[in-house]
Write a protein that holds these residues in place. Structure first.
Motif, PDB file in Angstrom:
ATOM      1  N   TYR A   1       0.554  -0.636  -0.366  1.00 55.76           N
ATOM      2  CA  TYR A   1      -0.185  -0.057  -0.128  1.00 55.76           C
ATOM      3  C   TYR A   1       0.867   1.239   0.187  1.00 55.76           C
ATOM      4  O   TYR A   1       2.140   0.928   0.776  1.00 55.76           O
ATOM      5  N   SER A   2       0.374   2.497  -0.279  1.00 60.58           N
ATOM      6  CA  SER A   2       0.872   3.458  -0.353  1.00 60.58           C
ATOM      7  C   SER A   2      -0.281   5.433  -0.074  1.00 60.58           C
ATOM      8  O   SER A   2      -1.458   4.515  -0.350  1.00 60.58           O
ATOM      9  N   PHE A   3       0.561   5.218   1.326  1.00 59.64           N
ATOM     10  CA  PHE A   3      -0.725   6.260   1.729  1.00 59.64           C
ATOM     11  C   PHE A   3      -0.442   8.043   1.867  1.00 59.64           C
ATOM     12  O   PHE A   3       0.803   8.006   1.881  1.00 59.64           O
ATOM     13  N   ASP A   4      -1.475   8.664   0.746  1.00 62.12           N
ATOM     14  CA  ASP A   4      -0.905   9.606   0.820  1.00 62.12           C
ATOM     15  C   ASP A   4      -1.416  10.556   1.738  1.00 62.12           C
ATOM     16  O   ASP A   4      -2.245  10.740   1.610  1.00 62.12           O
ATOM     17  N   LEU A   5       0.139  11.089   2.624  1.00 59.97           N
ATOM     18  CA  LEU A   5       0.044  11.970   3.668  1.00 59.97           C
ATOM     19  C   LEU A   5      -0.831  13.460   3.389  1.00 59.97           C
ATOM     20  O   LEU A   5      -1.790  13.623   3.955  1.00 59.97           O
ATOM     21  N   VAL A   6      -0.470  14.234   1.467  1.00 59.81           N
ATOM     22  CA  VAL A   6      -1.264  15.103   1.612  1.00 59.81           C
ATOM     23  C   VAL A   6      -3.084  15.182   1.084  1.00 59.81           C
ATOM     24  O   VAL A   6      -3.854  15.414   1.641  1.00 59.81           O
ATOM     25  N   LYS A   7      -3.342  13.942   0.679  1.00 60.92           N
ATOM     26  CA  LYS A   7      -4.528  13.631  -0.163  1.00 60.92           C
ATOM     27  C   LYS A   7      -5.164  12.824   1.353  1.00 60.92           C
ATOM     28  O   LYS A   7      -6.540  12.533   1.305  1.00 60.92           O
ATOM     29  N   ALA A   8      -4.890  12.424   2.202  1.00 59.64           N
ATOM     30  CA  ALA A   8      -5.006  11.543   3.065  1.00 59.64           C
ATOM     31  C   ALA A   8      -5.929  10.279   2.670  1.00 59.64           C
ATOM     32  O   ALA A   8      -6.773   9.473   2.715  1.00 59.64           O
ATOM     33  N   LYS A   9      -5.170   9.584   0.835  1.00 59.62           N
ATOM     34  CA  LYS A   9      -5.591   8.193   0.560  1.00 59.62           C
ATOM     35  C   LYS A   9      -4.838   7.812   0.470  1.00 59.62           C
ATOM     36  O   LYS A   9      -3.562   7.657   0.647  1.00 59.62           O
ATOM     37  N   MET A  10      -5.663   6.065   0.469  1.00 58.57           N
ATOM     38  CA  MET A  10      -4.243   4.422   0.861  1.00 58.57           C
ATOM     39  C   MET A  10      -4.532   4.451  -0.824  1.00 58.57           C
ATOM     40  O   MET A  10      -5.681   3.793  -0.738  1.00 58.57           O
ATOM     41  N   ASP A  11      -3.360   3.735  -1.396  1.00 54.16           N
ATOM     42  CA  ASP A  11      -3.640   3.111  -2.587  1.00 54.16           C
ATOM     43  C   ASP A  11      -2.817   2.010  -2.480  1.00 54.16           C
ATOM     44  O   ASP A  11      -1.780   1.307  -1.826  1.00 54.16           O
ATOM     45  N   LYS A  12      -3.897   0.698  -3.213  1.00 54.69           N
ATOM     46  CA  LYS A  12      -3.185  -0.531  -3.187  1.00 54.69           C
ATOM     47  C   LYS A  12      -2.624  -0.927  -4.634  1.00 54.69           C
ATOM     48  O   LYS A  12      -3.047  -0.346  -5.468  1.00 54.69           O
ATOM     49  N   ILE A  13      -1.637  -0.967  -4.338  1.00 56.06           N
ATOM     50  CA  ILE A  13      -0.468  -1.720  -5.570  1.00 56.06           C
ATOM     51  C   ILE A  13      -0.113  -3.066  -5.402  1.00 56.06           C
ATOM     52  O   ILE A  13      -0.063  -3.217  -4.141  1.00 56.06           O
ATOM     53  N   GLY A  14      -0.057  -3.854  -6.721  1.00 54.83           N
ATOM     54  CA  GLY A  14       0.514  -4.987  -6.910  1.00 54.83           C
ATOM     55  C   GLY A  14      -0.519  -5.648  -6.818  1.00 54.83           C
ATOM     56  O   GLY A  14      -1.414  -5.775  -7.354  1.00 54.83           O
ATOM     57  N   PRO A  15      -0.600  -7.320  -7.910  1.00 50.79           N
ATOM     58  CA  PRO A  15       0.647  -7.907  -7.551  1.00 50.79           C
ATOM     59  C   PRO A  15       2.163  -7.126  -9.074  1.00 50.79           C
ATOM     60  O   PRO A  15       1.378  -6.389  -9.879  1.00 50.79           O
ATOM     61  N   LEU A  16       2.763  -7.401  -8.202  1.00 49.16           N
ATOM     62  CA  LEU A  16       4.106  -6.835  -9.352  1.00 49.16           C
ATOM     63  C   LEU A  16       4.298  -7.535 -10.616  1.00 49.16           C
ATOM     64  O   LEU A  16       4.302  -8.996 -10.491  1.00 49.16           O
ATOM     65  N   THR A  17       4.421  -7.341 -11.493  1.00 51.48           N
ATOM     66  CA  THR A  17       4.248  -7.569 -13.027  1.00 51.48           C
ATOM     67  C   THR A  17       5.522  -8.411 -12.986  1.00 51.48           C
ATOM     68  O   THR A  17       6.494  -8.200 -13.049  1.00 51.48           O
ATOM     69  N   GLY A  18       5.464  -9.385 -13.920  1.00 48.29           N
ATOM     70  CA  GLY A  18       5.721 -11.016 -13.980  1.00 48.29           C
ATOM     71  C   GLY A  18       6.661 -11.497 -12.393  1.00 48.29           C
ATOM     72  O   GLY A  18       7.559 -12.376 -12.771  1.00 48.29           O
ATOM     73  N   ARG A  19       6.415 -11.226 -11.564  1.00 46.60           N
ATOM     74  CA  ARG A  19       6.939 -11.892 -10.330  1.00 46.60           C
ATOM     75  C   ARG A  19       5.687 -12.349  -9.271  1.00 46.60           C
ATOM     76  O   ARG A  19       4.608 -12.200  -9.439  1.00 46.60           O
ATOM     77  N   GLU A  20       6.426 -13.782  -8.847  1.00 46.52           N
ATOM     78  CA  GLU A  20       5.408 -14.415  -7.542  1.00 46.52           C
ATOM     79  C   GLU A  20       5.944 -14.632  -6.398  1.00 46.52           C
ATOM     80  O   GLU A  20       4.876 -15.107  -5.640  1.00 46.52           O
TER      81      GLU A  20
END
Length: 565
Positions: free
Chosen positions: A332-351
């Protein structure tokens, strides 16, 4: 009868003449009265003007006197001292006459005689002497009313002047305590206000003139030097100086997460670059933010992540985002300015099924995740896309950036330390960590000249980076104070302290004084448990140290050597 009346009657013409005379007399009388009143008014006005003029003159004289008195008080005796038995007007007149009669010719000899010196700097009056003496700011009226029995208490019997003395007044008690303190703690000469005068009078004038430290006569103080010595304010910039080994000066503050303790172990804490914000993440799936002041430590925000127990959370060095990861194939990446949580992944080509261990580069450009089978995954912090991979011979256990994010250090299951160049993404050096079978922790100093390597046996080796790259594999110092696997290591901001910990044993946290490579003997705090330590962080200025444990608390300490958080 009628004849008599007629004889006494005044003729009509005579009556009119008498009336005219009487009216003229009345008019003249009124004119005289008006003239008299006018003369009296003018006399009163002139008298008032004269009195006002005299009052103005007296006021000007008083103002001149007050100005002279203030000048004497501020700048010393600028005018001739007043002699007793003479009025001030006579003294001014005599001074004006004498100044025209005599003068001093100093062209023949520059050295002043004793009399000329006395004339150049006249002695200060007794009133000025008394005004310069230090006076108490406040008097306690209750001291005289209070009575103290000094014979009852054993430690106060030494204050008796006679053997049978028992009850004394409060003021006498205070004065005897002061005398006893002076007797036990003799004052140093340099701390006394008149030490410079006594020094100059005892050392002799020749040595003082050679050193250029002669005080002008009539002045008891040299403002510049003494003002510097009497204050503790910063002159230019207060440097932190060298931290002394042996005992670490610290104090316990209110827990950083006292307003919202965690229900489970806290696995990650970190100070923001502004030194006021602290994040704490744990296995209870909550990411908490606290404003650290050492007194209240107010909770700012709490973010609940439903599907990810937090194993690690870290600010980007630029302070804009928080990267949060757990034992999941995404993060996850949490933006401190926007107070928004983004979910990222799975990474492309990795298991990879877990991205729980990662490091962020000091330039905030790259995030390095530990992957499977010796792979290191490089992810762009801007796009959150996989931009490259690095491959070790053994499994990867720990990572650490160096040289402002251009180099990366890694260690793992083969007991070797790898140095990677992220510009070319190649390994330019590989060396064996002495006595290590499985490397479990890595940490580099902020300047990059030192790095520490921990192993599963509890041994921590401290290396000089340049020497290690040059082929010298011998560590500068080996720390053997831990007996279980080293989980966490951290240098403070000026690399004078290294913290090493193990989560497998209670109170297994040591602070190492780097200049002497010795362990502080008063840490962990005696007679106080810190439970199972999980992670630790120093504030950017070094003034605060926060330590998280498995009990869900973030212990906060103030390091007295450092003046800023």
């Amino acid at each position: 009868m009628m004849s008599l009346i007629s004889q006494n009657v005044i003729p009509k013409e005579r009556v009119e003449k008498i009336k005219r005379k009487s009216s003229s007399f009345v008019e003249e009388k009124e004119e005289v009265e008006d003239k008299t009143e006018f003369d009296l008014g003018t006399l009163k006005t002139r008298k008032k003007k004269k009195e006002g003029k005299e009052q103005n003159e007296e006021l000007e004289i008083e103002q001149d006197k007050e100005m002279k008195r203030l000048e004497n008080f501020l700048f010393g005796s600028l005018y001739s001292p007043i002699e007793f038995g003479k009025s001030e007007v006579e003294e001014v007149r005599e001074g004006a006459e004498n100044s025209a009669l005599f003068f001093t010719d100093r062209s023949a000899n520059s050295a002043l005689s004793v009399y000329e010196e006395d004339a150049e700097f006249p002695l200060e009056s007794k009133a000025e002497e008394e005004s310069k003496q230090r006076k108490p700011v406040w008097f306690d009226e209750e001291e005289e009313k209070t009575s103290i029995n000094i014979a009852k208490v054993n430690r106060l019997r030494k204050l008796r002047k006679e053997e049978d003395e028992s009850v004394i007044s409060g003021s006498a008690y205070v004065s005897r305590l002061r005398a006893q303190h002076v007797k036990l703690n003799p004052s140093t000469e340099w701390a006394q206000l008149d030490s410079r005068d006594r020094k100059y009078s005892s050392d002799g004038e020749d040595s003082d003139e050679e050193n250029g430290a002669v005080l002008a006569r009539g002045y008891k103080d040299v403002g510049g030097v003494d003002d510097i010595l009497r204050t503790n304010e910063d002159l230019v910039v207060k440097g932190s100086g060298k931290l002394l080994p042996g005992l670490l000066e610290y104090s316990r503050l209110v827990d950083a997460n006292a307003e919202d303790p965690s229900n489970g172990p806290i696995t990650s804490i970190q100070f923001h670059r502004n030194a006021q914000l602290l994040l704490a993440g744990g296995l209870d799936k909550r990411l908490r933010f606290f404003q650290i002041d050492g007194k209240r430590n107010t909770k700012i925000q709490s973010v609940f992540i439903d599907d990810c127990p937090i194993r690690k959370a870290s600010f980007l060095p630029d302070g804009s985002q928080v990267i949060v990861a757990g034992r999941r194939k995404f993060f996850y990446s949490f933006d401190l300015v926007k107070a928004k949580m983004d979910k990222i992944g799975p990474l492309t080509g990795r298991e990879e099924k877990s991205l729980e261990s990662f490091e962020v580069s000091p330039d905030s450009k790259t995030i390095a995740f530990i992957g499977n089978e010796g792979y290191i995954l490089l992810v762009s912090s801007k796009t959150k896309e996989l931009i490259g991979t690095l491959k070790m011979n053994g499994t990867v256990r720990s990572l650490s950036f160096a040289n402002d994010g251009q180099k990366l250090l890694s260690s793992g299951g083969d007991g070797q330390i790898y140095h990677w160049d992220l510009r070319t993404r190649t390994c330019f050096h590989k060396g064996v960590d002495e006595g290590c079978i499985n490397g479990t922790a890595l940490c580099t100093s902020p300047s990059g000249n030192l790095f520490a390597a921990g192993s599963d046996s509890g041994i921590v080796n401290i290396y000089n980076n340049d020497d290690f790259l040059g082929g010298k594999r011998k560590p500068i110092k080996t720390i053997e104070n831990l007996t279980t696997k080293v989980d966490f290591m951290k240098f403070n901001n000026d690399a004078q302290i290294l913290a090493v910990s193990s989560s497998m044993k209670k109170n297994s946290l040591k602070l190492i004084h780097i200049p002497s490579f010795t362990v502080f003997s008063n840490w962990p705090p005696p007679n106080r448990t810190i439970h199972y330590p999980r992670c630790l962080d120093f504030s950017p200025g070094g003034g605060f140290m926060a330590m998280a444990n498995s009990a869900g608390k973030v212990l906060l300490y103030k390091l007295h050597h450092y003046h800023h958080a």
